[in-house]
Scaffold this active site. Structure first.
Site, PDB file in Angstrom:
ATOM      1  N   GLY A   1      42.921  38.675  52.092  1.00  0.00           N
ATOM      2  CA  GLY A   1      41.555  38.502  51.607  1.00  0.00           C
ATOM      3  C   GLY A   1      41.420  39.063  50.213  1.00  0.00           C
ATOM      4  O   GLY A   1      40.630  39.970  49.961  1.00  0.00           O
TER       5      GLY A   1
ATOM      6  N   TRP B   1      39.186  37.801  43.918  1.00  0.00           N
ATOM      7  CA  TRP B   1      39.618  37.400  42.573  1.00  0.00           C
ATOM      8  C   TRP B   1      40.871  38.150  42.122  1.00  0.00           C
ATOM      9  O   TRP B   1      41.267  38.059  40.970  1.00  0.00           O
ATOM     10  CB  TRP B   1      38.500  37.635  41.566  1.00  0.00           C
ATOM     11  CG  TRP B   1      37.354  36.677  41.698  1.00  0.00           C
ATOM     12  CD1 TRP B   1      37.272  35.405  41.178  1.00  0.00           C
ATOM     13  CD2 TRP B   1      36.129  36.904  42.387  1.00  0.00           C
ATOM     14  NE1 TRP B   1      36.061  34.846  41.524  1.00  0.00           N
ATOM     15  CE2 TRP B   1      35.346  35.739  42.251  1.00  0.00           C
ATOM     16  CE3 TRP B   1      35.609  37.987  43.102  1.00  0.00           C
ATOM     17  CZ2 TRP B   1      34.069  35.630  42.806  1.00  0.00           C
ATOM     18  CZ3 TRP B   1      34.352  37.866  43.661  1.00  0.00           C
ATOM     19  CH2 TRP B   1      33.597  36.704  43.514  1.00  0.00           C
TER      20      TRP B   1
ATOM     21  N   CYS C   1      20.700  45.508  51.433  1.00  0.00           N
ATOM     22  CA  CYS C   1      21.974  46.118  51.831  1.00  0.00           C
ATOM     23  C   CYS C   1      22.087  47.544  51.282  1.00  0.00           C
ATOM     24  O   CYS C   1      22.581  48.443  51.974  1.00  0.00           O
ATOM     25  CB  CYS C   1      23.142  45.268  51.350  1.00  0.00           C
ATOM     26  SG  CYS C   1      23.356  43.722  52.266  1.00  0.00           S
TER      27      CYS C   1
ATOM     28  N   ASP D   1      48.012  41.359  50.057  1.00  0.00           N
ATOM     29  CA  ASP D   1      46.575  41.601  50.096  1.00  0.00           C
ATOM     30  C   ASP D   1      45.930  40.504  50.944  1.00  0.00           C
ATOM     31  O   ASP D   1      45.895  39.338  50.547  1.00  0.00           O
ATOM     32  CB  ASP D   1      46.006  41.580  48.667  1.00  0.00           C
ATOM     33  CG  ASP D   1      44.542  41.988  48.611  1.00  0.00           C
ATOM     34  OD1 ASP D   1      43.898  42.070  49.680  1.00  0.00           O
ATOM     35  OD2 ASP D   1      44.030  42.205  47.499  1.00  0.00           O
TER      36      ASP D   1
END
Length: 342
Positions: free
Chosen positions: A129, A132, A312, A127
């Site tokens: 990036g 968490w 956003c 993975d």
């Protein structure tokens, strides 16, 4: 005078208010109000024409700069993100097709990614990036895979490792830039969810070269990214200054050019409208639980963060932004059945 930067900063300073920032921004972007102002009107409004037309002479997303820019946002404090996100701490667009709430939407997205890649027990997955570790933890728990994750955030790594240890999952966090990572193995699958927005156009080719190098010849790479219909090499000035320094949202043209001679596109899926709902849900959580963290942040931060989330949301509502999931295989690889199975 300062365009969108001034709009955001004056809201942060309490100089104007709006009941529905998300709807305001949606209408501004949907109707492209900037283009409807003539030269005389712009001058009367004090618009500084050409302000942002600056050509960069250096790599704004170099290894050194990214090691500073990424923690600027993601190391703000785990408590902030814990009040806002779902239980798994998934800081990317949810998938609301069959979901009733944020937790369900994020689990649906994680499962969608797993199914698109055809995960099977025992596979090794990288993975890029990893945040968490929400994807890695979900994939290891539900699909029996072994996950390695790259991150530049110490705060994210610490909490992610704790979550993985609590469930005794085969998940390993690596505090390293993807460009300097040299694994001892080739991975069955590679995934990157909401990270390429920090890579920058100057580095897209190197990003895909690295992903190709990490991947087995018969493997698959799933890229999940915010997308824009117009190629650019910079982001909104306010977002750049206060939220994601040096972030750039890619276009299909930029991505396809960078992956040329490296990958085939097996599947392309746009779930952009789902980010509107996700951002509104995040903002609701942030406002509802503000009292738990207000001792660490001031009123200006509260207005900044609220403006970030809702503006956003408005951009996705107007369809000026999308979210793409792309399933990629190496050039010459056989078409995998799982790539179009969902």
């Amino acid at each position: 005078m300062d365009g969108s930067l001034g709009l955001g900063e004056t809201y942060m300073d309490g100089l104007w208010d709006c009941d529905r920032i998300d709807e305001l921004v949606s209408r501004i972007t949907k109707h492209n109000l900037e283009s409807k102002l003539g030269l005389k009107a712009k001058l009367l409004l004090g618009a500084h024409l050409g302000r942002n037309k600056v050509i960069s002479l250096f790599n704004k997303q170099s290894v050194t700069r990214c090691s500073k820019d990424v923690p600027f946002h993601y190391d703000l404090g785990n408590d902030l993100f814990q009040t806002m996100l779902d239980d798994r701490m998934t800081y990317t667009c949810g998938y609301w097709k069959h979901a009733e709430d944020l937790n369900e939407a994020q689990e649906s997205k994680l499962d969608l990614v797993c199914r698109k890649m055809g995960l099977e027990p025992g596979m090794h997955v990288l993975d890029i990036g990893c945040g968490w570790g929400s994807f890695m933890n979900y994939a290891a728990e539900h699909y029996g895979v072994i996950c390695h994750g790259l991150t530049l955030s110490k705060e994210q790594m610490a909490l992610g490792m704790q979550k993985a240890r609590d469930k005794r999952l085969p998940v390993n966090f690596i505090l390293q830039d993807y460009r300097t990572y040299s694994p001892d193995i080739s991975y069955d699958r590679v995934v990157s969810i909401g990270m390429i927005e920090h890579v920058g156009p100057e580095n897209y080719k190197e990003f895909f070269t690295c992903a190709n190098r990490f991947l087995k010849d018969d493997g698959a790479f799933l890229l999940h990214t915010i997308g824009t219909p117009k190629s650019q090499n910079k982001t909104d000035p306010w977002i750049d200054k206060y939220i994601f320094p040096n972030g750039v949202i890619p276009s299909i043209t930029q991505l396809s050019s960078a992956m040329e001679n490296k990958f085939n596109v097996e599947d392309l899926h746009n779930i952009g409208p789902d980010y509107d709902k996700t951002l509104v849900a995040w903002c609701h959580n942030f406002e509802e639980r503000w009292g738990e963290i207000s001792h660490r942040y001031d009123e200006t931060f509260y207005r900044m963060w609220r403006y970030y989330l809702l503006s956003c949301a408005g951009a996705f509502r107007s369809r000026s932004l999308s979210v793409w999931q792309m399933v990629l295989t190496k050039e010459g690889a056989e078409l995998p059945q799982y790539a179009r199975a969902v």
